[in-house]
Design a protein around this motif. Structure first.
Motif, PDB file in Angstrom:
ATOM      1  N   LEU A 191       0.727  -1.141  -0.038  1.00 36.80           N
ATOM      2  CA  LEU A 191      -0.068  -0.108   0.049  1.00 36.80           C
ATOM      3  C   LEU A 191       0.924   1.241  -0.074  1.00 36.80           C
ATOM      4  CD1 LEU A 191      -3.342   0.453   2.047  1.00 36.80           C
ATOM      5  CD2 LEU A 191      -1.272   2.193   2.366  1.00 36.80           C
ATOM      6  N   ASP A 192       1.923   1.083   0.866  1.00 36.41           N
ATOM      7  CA  ASP A 192       2.612   2.394   0.879  1.00 36.41           C
ATOM      8  C   ASP A 192       3.629   2.643  -0.327  1.00 36.41           C
ATOM      9  OD1 ASP A 192       2.025   2.993   3.749  1.00 36.41           O
ATOM     10  OD2 ASP A 192       3.658   1.607   4.244  1.00 36.41           O
ATOM     11  N   GLU A 193       3.990   1.547  -1.072  1.00 35.63           N
ATOM     12  CA  GLU A 193       4.815   1.899  -2.420  1.00 35.63           C
ATOM     13  C   GLU A 193       3.783   2.293  -3.311  1.00 35.63           C
ATOM     14  OE1 GLU A 193       6.673  -1.822  -3.552  1.00 35.63           O
ATOM     15  OE2 GLU A 193       7.719  -2.041  -1.501  1.00 35.63           O
ATOM     16  N   ASP A 194       2.495   1.898  -3.499  1.00 34.24           N
ATOM     17  CA  ASP A 194       1.684   2.417  -4.341  1.00 34.24           C
ATOM     18  C   ASP A 194       1.276   3.819  -4.246  1.00 34.24           C
ATOM     19  OD1 ASP A 194       1.667  -0.065  -5.391  1.00 34.24           O
ATOM     20  OD2 ASP A 194      -0.326  -0.814  -4.973  1.00 34.24           O
ATOM     21  N   ALA A 195       1.053   4.270  -2.902  1.00 36.28           N
ATOM     22  CA  ALA A 195       0.720   5.634  -2.529  1.00 36.28           C
ATOM     23  C   ALA A 195       2.070   6.689  -3.030  1.00 36.28           C
ATOM     24  CB  ALA A 195       0.591   5.644  -1.086  1.00 36.28           C
ATOM     25  N   ARG A 196       3.275   6.130  -2.699  1.00 36.57           N
ATOM     26  CA  ARG A 196       4.506   6.921  -3.045  1.00 36.57           C
ATOM     27  C   ARG A 196       4.362   7.090  -4.507  1.00 36.57           C
ATOM     28  NH1 ARG A 196       6.827   4.572   1.359  1.00 36.57           N
ATOM     29  NH2 ARG A 196       7.518   2.691   0.304  1.00 36.57           N
ATOM     30  N   ALA A 197       4.057   6.005  -5.306  1.00 33.86           N
ATOM     31  CA  ALA A 197       4.315   6.100  -6.684  1.00 33.86           C
ATOM     32  C   ALA A 197       3.242   7.095  -7.249  1.00 33.86           C
ATOM     33  CB  ALA A 197       4.199   4.572  -7.442  1.00 33.86           C
ATOM     34  N   ALA A 198       2.040   6.901  -6.760  1.00 32.31           N
ATOM     35  CA  ALA A 198       1.034   7.862  -7.375  1.00 32.31           C
ATOM     36  C   ALA A 198       1.584   9.419  -7.070  1.00 32.31           C
ATOM     37  CB  ALA A 198      -0.192   7.599  -6.694  1.00 32.31           C
ATOM     38  N   ARG A 199       1.996   9.606  -5.812  1.00 32.72           N
ATOM     39  CA  ARG A 199       2.198  10.977  -5.486  1.00 32.72           C
ATOM     40  C   ARG A 199       3.575  11.143  -6.565  1.00 32.72           C
ATOM     41  NH1 ARG A 199       1.276   8.976   0.258  1.00 32.72           N
ATOM     42  NH2 ARG A 199      -0.711  10.031   0.735  1.00 32.72           N
ATOM     43  N   ALA A 200       4.379  10.658  -6.816  1.00 33.99           N
ATOM     44  CA  ALA A 200       5.532  10.896  -7.639  1.00 33.99           C
ATOM     45  C   ALA A 200       4.980  11.180  -8.948  1.00 33.99           C
ATOM     46  CB  ALA A 200       6.502   9.733  -7.768  1.00 33.99           C
ATOM     47  N   LEU A 201       3.889  10.938  -9.456  1.00 38.88           N
ATOM     48  CA  LEU A 201       3.275  11.142 -10.671  1.00 38.88           C
ATOM     49  C   LEU A 201       2.586  12.461 -10.555  1.00 38.88           C
ATOM     50  CD1 LEU A 201       1.898   7.694 -11.930  1.00 38.88           C
ATOM     51  CD2 LEU A 201       3.823   8.962 -13.047  1.00 38.88           C
ATOM     52  N   GLY A 202       2.367  13.133  -9.489  1.00 41.65           N
ATOM     53  CA  GLY A 202       1.924  14.225  -9.134  1.00 41.65           C
ATOM     54  C   GLY A 202       0.400  13.869  -8.749  1.00 41.65           C
ATOM     55  N   GLY A 203      -0.085  12.791  -8.547  1.00 43.04           N
ATOM     56  CA  GLY A 203      -1.328  12.114  -8.150  1.00 43.04           C
ATOM     57  C   GLY A 203      -1.560  12.491  -6.753  1.00 43.04           C
ATOM     58  N   ARG A 204      -2.848  12.015  -6.531  1.00 40.93           N
ATOM     59  CA  ARG A 204      -3.484  12.320  -5.219  1.00 40.93           C
ATOM     60  C   ARG A 204      -3.865  10.776  -4.450  1.00 40.93           C
ATOM     61  NH1 ARG A 204      -8.327  15.750  -5.943  1.00 40.93           N
ATOM     62  NH2 ARG A 204      -8.279  14.684  -7.804  1.00 40.93           N
ATOM     63  N   VAL A 205      -3.742  10.695  -3.074  1.00 43.70           N
ATOM     64  CA  VAL A 205      -4.042   9.667  -2.610  1.00 43.70           C
ATOM     65  C   VAL A 205      -5.011   9.704  -1.559  1.00 43.70           C
ATOM     66  CG1 VAL A 205      -3.445   7.421  -1.313  1.00 43.70           C
ATOM     67  CG2 VAL A 205      -1.912   8.465  -3.161  1.00 43.70           C
ATOM     68  N   GLU A 206      -6.229   8.873  -1.322  1.00 49.05           N
ATOM     69  CA  GLU A 206      -6.951   8.803  -0.122  1.00 49.05           C
ATOM     70  C   GLU A 206      -7.055   7.621   0.285  1.00 49.05           C
ATOM     71  OE1 GLU A 206      -9.709  10.442   2.552  1.00 49.05           O
ATOM     72  OE2 GLU A 206      -8.683  11.574   0.863  1.00 49.05           O
ATOM     73  N   VAL A 207      -6.665   7.116   1.823  1.00 49.94           N
ATOM     74  CA  VAL A 207      -6.411   5.994   2.284  1.00 49.94           C
ATOM     75  C   VAL A 207      -7.610   5.833   3.266  1.00 49.94           C
ATOM     76  CG1 VAL A 207      -4.932   4.284   3.661  1.00 49.94           C
ATOM     77  CG2 VAL A 207      -4.151   6.143   2.042  1.00 49.94           C
ATOM     78  N   GLY A 208      -8.506   4.700   3.232  1.00 47.14           N
ATOM     79  CA  GLY A 208      -9.492   4.462   4.343  1.00 47.14           C
ATOM     80  C   GLY A 208      -8.958   3.775   5.668  1.00 47.14           C
ATOM     81  N   PRO A 209      -9.842   3.995   6.613  1.00 51.55           N
ATOM     82  CA  PRO A 209      -9.540   3.330   7.782  1.00 51.55           C
ATOM     83  C   PRO A 209      -9.268   1.843   7.679  1.00 51.55           C
ATOM     84  CG  PRO A 209     -11.519   4.192   7.956  1.00 51.55           C
ATOM     85  CD  PRO A 209     -11.188   4.484   6.540  1.00 51.55           C
ATOM     86  N   ALA A 210      -8.556   1.186   8.433  1.00 52.17           N
ATOM     87  CA  ALA A 210      -8.286  -0.096   8.419  1.00 52.17           C
ATOM     88  C   ALA A 210      -9.768  -0.668   9.008  1.00 52.17           C
ATOM     89  CB  ALA A 210      -7.291  -0.548   9.428  1.00 52.17           C
ATOM     90  N   VAL A 211      -9.868  -1.931   8.339  1.00 51.82           N
ATOM     91  CA  VAL A 211     -11.009  -2.658   8.745  1.00 51.82           C
ATOM     92  C   VAL A 211     -10.456  -4.135   9.317  1.00 51.82           C
ATOM     93  CG1 VAL A 211     -13.139  -4.251   8.102  1.00 51.82           C
ATOM     94  CG2 VAL A 211     -12.698  -1.767   7.105  1.00 51.82           C
ATOM     95  N   ASP A 212     -10.528  -4.240  10.476  1.00 51.66           N
ATOM     96  CA  ASP A 212      -9.851  -5.589  11.361  1.00 51.66           C
ATOM     97  C   ASP A 212     -11.172  -6.470  11.107  1.00 51.66           C
ATOM     98  OD1 ASP A 212      -7.498  -4.464  11.737  1.00 51.66           O
ATOM     99  OD2 ASP A 212      -8.101  -3.349  13.441  1.00 51.66           O
TER     100      ASP A 212
END
Length: 184
Positions: free
Chosen positions: A161-182
């Motif tokens: 999840l962290d790698e995908d978020a970083r890659a999207a931000r590196a493209l100038g993208g935005r990321v929204e992460v939801g709360p964890a569901v245990d």
């Protein structure tokens, strides 16, 4: 420090020469007529029209779309009461793209195992510009959803999840992460 300078008298006839020259210039290039002022009512009318146009432009501007993620756990058993999700419950997701050209909804179990990627999965559907998904929670663990949005094509999943978020931000993208569901 200051030196006293002698008083000098101007040359005789200097005033007549200056006035004669000014008079000649006025005959060749007469002074322009003073600019006419608009009556006060026209000034107020123009100011009101300007304010009206400005208000229309500001109010007609479309609202800026927000990247958003909504998630809800739907219990599998209708009479069950629990504080957390259990195996067999469903996770309903809705991702709003926020005006981006490229959008993906991804769900990870344990931050590393990609269990859903939309679009492309049969559990995903487009709904009025948004992406909706229905995921049955089949294993215990912590599930986390994220929406990635960018104007450039998004990178393939990178392993977490962290790698995908970083890659999207590196493209100038935005990321929204939801709360964890245990899930227990």
């Amino acid at each position: 420090m200051f030196v006293k300078l002698p008083v000098l008298a101007p040359p005789a006839g200097w005033e007549e020469r200056v006035l004669a020259r000014v008079e000649r210039v006025d005959r060749v290039n007469p002074p322009a007529a003073p600019a006419r002022r608009l009556p006060a009512r026209w000034t107020w009318a123009l100011a009101a029209a300007f304010l009206l146009v400005a208000a229309v432009v500001i109010l007609r501007r479309p609202p800026e779309e927000r990247l958003a993620l909504r998630q809800e756990v739907i219990p599998a058993a209708s009479g069950r009461r629990a504080d957390s999700a259990v195996v067999g419950d469903r996770l309903e997701l809705r991702a709003s793209p926020g005006g981006a050209a490229h959008v993906e909804l991804r769900v990870y179990r344990g931050e590393r195992e990609l269990v859903l990627r939309c679009p492309g999965d049969r559990r995903c559907r487009a709904a009025g510009g948004a992406i909706e998904a229905d995921l049955t929670l089949t294993s215990r663990g912590s599930y986390r959803a994220l929406v990635l949005a960018a104007d450039a094509p998004l990178a393939a999943p990178g392993g977490s999840l962290d790698e995908d978020a970083r890659a999207a931000r590196a493209l100038g993208g935005r990321v929204e992460v939801g709360p964890a569901v245990d899930v227990e």
